[in-house]
Design a protein around this motif. Sequence first.
Motif, PDB file in Angstrom:
ATOM      1  N   MET A 184       0.839  -1.169   0.000  1.00 50.84           N
ATOM      2  CA  MET A 184       0.000   0.000   0.000  1.00 50.84           C
ATOM      3  C   MET A 184       0.891   1.241   0.000  1.00 50.84           C
ATOM      4  O   MET A 184       1.815   1.336   0.789  1.00 50.84           O
ATOM      5  CB  MET A 184      -0.892  -0.028   1.250  1.00 50.84           C
ATOM      6  N   THR A 185       0.577   2.141  -0.879  1.00 52.80           N
ATOM      7  CA  THR A 185       1.323   3.387  -0.946  1.00 52.80           C
ATOM      8  C   THR A 185       0.671   4.434  -0.046  1.00 52.80           C
ATOM      9  O   THR A 185      -0.430   4.232   0.470  1.00 52.80           O
ATOM     10  CB  THR A 185       1.373   3.927  -2.387  1.00 52.80           C
ATOM     11  N   LYS A 186       1.354   5.552   0.110  1.00 50.74           N
ATOM     12  CA  LYS A 186       0.835   6.638   0.933  1.00 50.74           C
ATOM     13  C   LYS A 186      -0.501   7.148   0.388  1.00 50.74           C
ATOM     14  O   LYS A 186      -1.458   7.369   1.146  1.00 50.74           O
ATOM     15  CB  LYS A 186       1.869   7.759   0.988  1.00 50.74           C
ATOM     16  N   SER A 187      -0.604   7.313  -0.919  1.00 51.82           N
ATOM     17  CA  SER A 187      -1.852   7.803  -1.507  1.00 51.82           C
ATOM     18  C   SER A 187      -2.976   6.776  -1.362  1.00 51.82           C
ATOM     19  O   SER A 187      -4.140   7.147  -1.164  1.00 51.82           O
ATOM     20  CB  SER A 187      -1.654   8.176  -2.971  1.00 51.82           C
ATOM     21  N   GLU A 188      -2.654   5.486  -1.418  1.00 48.75           N
ATOM     22  CA  GLU A 188      -3.669   4.456  -1.202  1.00 48.75           C
ATOM     23  C   GLU A 188      -4.147   4.468   0.247  1.00 48.75           C
ATOM     24  O   GLU A 188      -5.336   4.252   0.517  1.00 48.75           O
ATOM     25  CB  GLU A 188      -3.114   3.072  -1.556  1.00 48.75           C
ATOM     26  N   LEU A 189      -3.257   4.721   1.183  1.00 47.48           N
ATOM     27  CA  LEU A 189      -3.626   4.833   2.593  1.00 47.48           C
ATOM     28  C   LEU A 189      -4.581   6.012   2.796  1.00 47.48           C
ATOM     29  O   LEU A 189      -5.600   5.892   3.485  1.00 47.48           O
ATOM     30  CB  LEU A 189      -2.378   5.004   3.460  1.00 47.48           C
ATOM     31  N   ILE A 190      -4.261   7.127   2.182  1.00 45.88           N
ATOM     32  CA  ILE A 190      -5.112   8.319   2.278  1.00 45.88           C
ATOM     33  C   ILE A 190      -6.500   8.021   1.711  1.00 45.88           C
ATOM     34  O   ILE A 190      -7.522   8.345   2.321  1.00 45.88           O
ATOM     35  CB  ILE A 190      -4.454   9.517   1.557  1.00 45.88           C
ATOM     36  N   GLU A 191      -6.562   7.387   0.558  1.00 47.35           N
ATOM     37  CA  GLU A 191      -7.845   7.031  -0.063  1.00 47.35           C
ATOM     38  C   GLU A 191      -8.633   6.060   0.818  1.00 47.35           C
ATOM     39  O   GLU A 191      -9.843   6.186   0.957  1.00 47.35           O
ATOM     40  CB  GLU A 191      -7.628   6.414  -1.446  1.00 47.35           C
ATOM     41  N   SER A 192      -7.946   5.114   1.429  1.00 46.19           N
ATOM     42  CA  SER A 192      -8.591   4.135   2.292  1.00 46.19           C
ATOM     43  C   SER A 192      -9.213   4.803   3.516  1.00 46.19           C
ATOM     44  O   SER A 192     -10.347   4.481   3.905  1.00 46.19           O
ATOM     45  CB  SER A 192      -7.576   3.087   2.723  1.00 46.19           C
ATOM     46  N   ILE A 193      -8.498   5.734   4.117  1.00 47.48           N
ATOM     47  CA  ILE A 193      -9.020   6.462   5.281  1.00 47.48           C
ATOM     48  C   ILE A 193     -10.224   7.303   4.887  1.00 47.48           C
ATOM     49  O   ILE A 193     -11.245   7.313   5.576  1.00 47.48           O
ATOM     50  CB  ILE A 193      -7.918   7.335   5.920  1.00 47.48           C
ATOM     51  N   ALA A 194     -10.118   7.998   3.761  1.00 45.66           N
ATOM     52  CA  ALA A 194     -11.223   8.850   3.304  1.00 45.66           C
ATOM     53  C   ALA A 194     -12.459   8.014   2.967  1.00 45.66           C
ATOM     54  O   ALA A 194     -13.591   8.429   3.231  1.00 45.66           O
ATOM     55  CB  ALA A 194     -10.781   9.675   2.096  1.00 45.66           C
ATOM     56  N   ALA A 195     -12.259   6.826   2.407  1.00 45.33           N
ATOM     57  CA  ALA A 195     -13.393   5.966   2.051  1.00 45.33           C
ATOM     58  C   ALA A 195     -14.024   5.324   3.285  1.00 45.33           C
ATOM     59  O   ALA A 195     -15.238   5.124   3.339  1.00 45.33           O
ATOM     60  CB  ALA A 195     -12.929   4.876   1.083  1.00 45.33           C
ATOM     61  N   ALA A 196     -13.209   5.009   4.291  1.00 44.30           N
ATOM     62  CA  ALA A 196     -13.720   4.344   5.489  1.00 44.30           C
ATOM     63  C   ALA A 196     -14.523   5.284   6.378  1.00 44.30           C
ATOM     64  O   ALA A 196     -15.438   4.850   7.074  1.00 44.30           O
ATOM     65  CB  ALA A 196     -12.565   3.738   6.280  1.00 44.30           C
ATOM     66  N   GLU A 197     -14.169   6.553   6.373  1.00 44.99           N
ATOM     67  CA  GLU A 197     -14.850   7.535   7.221  1.00 44.99           C
ATOM     68  C   GLU A 197     -15.544   8.572   6.343  1.00 44.99           C
ATOM     69  O   GLU A 197     -14.882   9.392   5.714  1.00 44.99           O
ATOM     70  CB  GLU A 197     -13.848   8.227   8.152  1.00 44.99           C
ATOM     71  N   ALA A 198     -16.856   8.541   6.313  1.00 51.84           N
ATOM     72  CA  ALA A 198     -17.624   9.412   5.424  1.00 51.84           C
ATOM     73  C   ALA A 198     -17.467  10.895   5.768  1.00 51.84           C
ATOM     74  O   ALA A 198     -17.545  11.750   4.887  1.00 51.84           O
ATOM     75  CB  ALA A 198     -19.101   9.028   5.469  1.00 51.84           C
ATOM     76  N   HIS A 199     -17.215  11.221   7.029  1.00 56.13           N
ATOM     77  CA  HIS A 199     -17.127  12.627   7.435  1.00 56.13           C
ATOM     78  C   HIS A 199     -15.722  13.210   7.244  1.00 56.13           C
ATOM     79  O   HIS A 199     -15.507  14.379   7.544  1.00 56.13           O
ATOM     80  CB  HIS A 199     -17.576  12.784   8.888  1.00 56.13           C
ATOM     81  N   ILE A 200     -14.785  12.425   6.739  1.00 55.99           N
ATOM     82  CA  ILE A 200     -13.425  12.912   6.500  1.00 55.99           C
ATOM     83  C   ILE A 200     -13.193  13.015   4.991  1.00 55.99           C
ATOM     84  O   ILE A 200     -13.385  12.047   4.258  1.00 55.99           O
ATOM     85  CB  ILE A 200     -12.375  11.964   7.118  1.00 55.99           C
ATOM     86  N   THR A 201     -12.781  14.185   4.549  1.00 50.50           N
ATOM     87  CA  THR A 201     -12.484  14.367   3.129  1.00 50.50           C
ATOM     88  C   THR A 201     -11.098  13.820   2.817  1.00 50.50           C
ATOM     89  O   THR A 201     -10.297  13.539   3.713  1.00 50.50           O
ATOM     90  CB  THR A 201     -12.520  15.859   2.745  1.00 50.50           C
ATOM     91  N   ARG A 202     -10.819  13.689   1.538  1.00 48.48           N
ATOM     92  CA  ARG A 202      -9.507  13.202   1.124  1.00 48.48           C
ATOM     93  C   ARG A 202      -8.414  14.168   1.592  1.00 48.48           C
ATOM     94  O   ARG A 202      -7.354  13.762   2.037  1.00 48.48           O
ATOM     95  CB  ARG A 202      -9.449  13.044  -0.400  1.00 48.48           C
ATOM     96  N   ARG A 203      -8.660  15.453   1.505  1.00 51.35           N
ATOM     97  CA  ARG A 203      -7.695  16.477   1.923  1.00 51.35           C
ATOM     98  C   ARG A 203      -7.412  16.368   3.427  1.00 51.35           C
ATOM     99  O   ARG A 203      -6.266  16.446   3.852  1.00 51.35           O
ATOM    100  CB  ARG A 203      -8.226  17.864   1.572  1.00 51.35           C
ATOM    101  N   GLU A 204      -8.458  16.176   4.232  1.00 50.76           N
ATOM    102  CA  GLU A 204      -8.265  16.023   5.676  1.00 50.76           C
ATOM    103  C   GLU A 204      -7.490  14.753   6.005  1.00 50.76           C
ATOM    104  O   GLU A 204      -6.626  14.756   6.877  1.00 50.76           O
ATOM    105  CB  GLU A 204      -9.618  16.003   6.392  1.00 50.76           C
ATOM    106  N   ALA A 205      -7.787  13.664   5.296  1.00 52.22           N
ATOM    107  CA  ALA A 205      -7.063  12.402   5.502  1.00 52.22           C
ATOM    108  C   ALA A 205      -5.589  12.574   5.138  1.00 52.22           C
ATOM    109  O   ALA A 205      -4.706  12.051   5.829  1.00 52.22           O
ATOM    110  CB  ALA A 205      -7.692  11.287   4.672  1.00 52.22           C
TER     111      ALA A 205
END
Length: 93
Positions: free
Chosen positions: A1-22
């Motif tokens: 998993m790359t850093k950008s994939e981690l960010i996308e995973s966090i943003a997808a798992a939590e609906a109230h967190i945007t990609r920018r916030e993640a």
Amino acid sequence: MTKSELIESIAAAEAHITRREAEVVVNTVLDAIGDALAGGDRVELRGFGSFAIKQRPPRVGRNPKTGESVAVPAKLVPHFKPGKELRERVDHA
């Protein structure tokens, strides 16, 4: 998993967190770990593992192109030791 994939995973798992916030959260955590290691501290994340600095002693290396001996100085390198929970999750996967 790359850093950008981690960010996308966090943003997808939590609906109230945007990609920018993640992205800000991931960058902040990684910067804090890097800063602590650079300052000589140890970082321990319970259930995940610990990061520490190890010292490599000086040694004699070899230039692969010429075969000539080269002195390699001592250096400090980051070291990761996985925690028990992480080892068990990987082992049973």
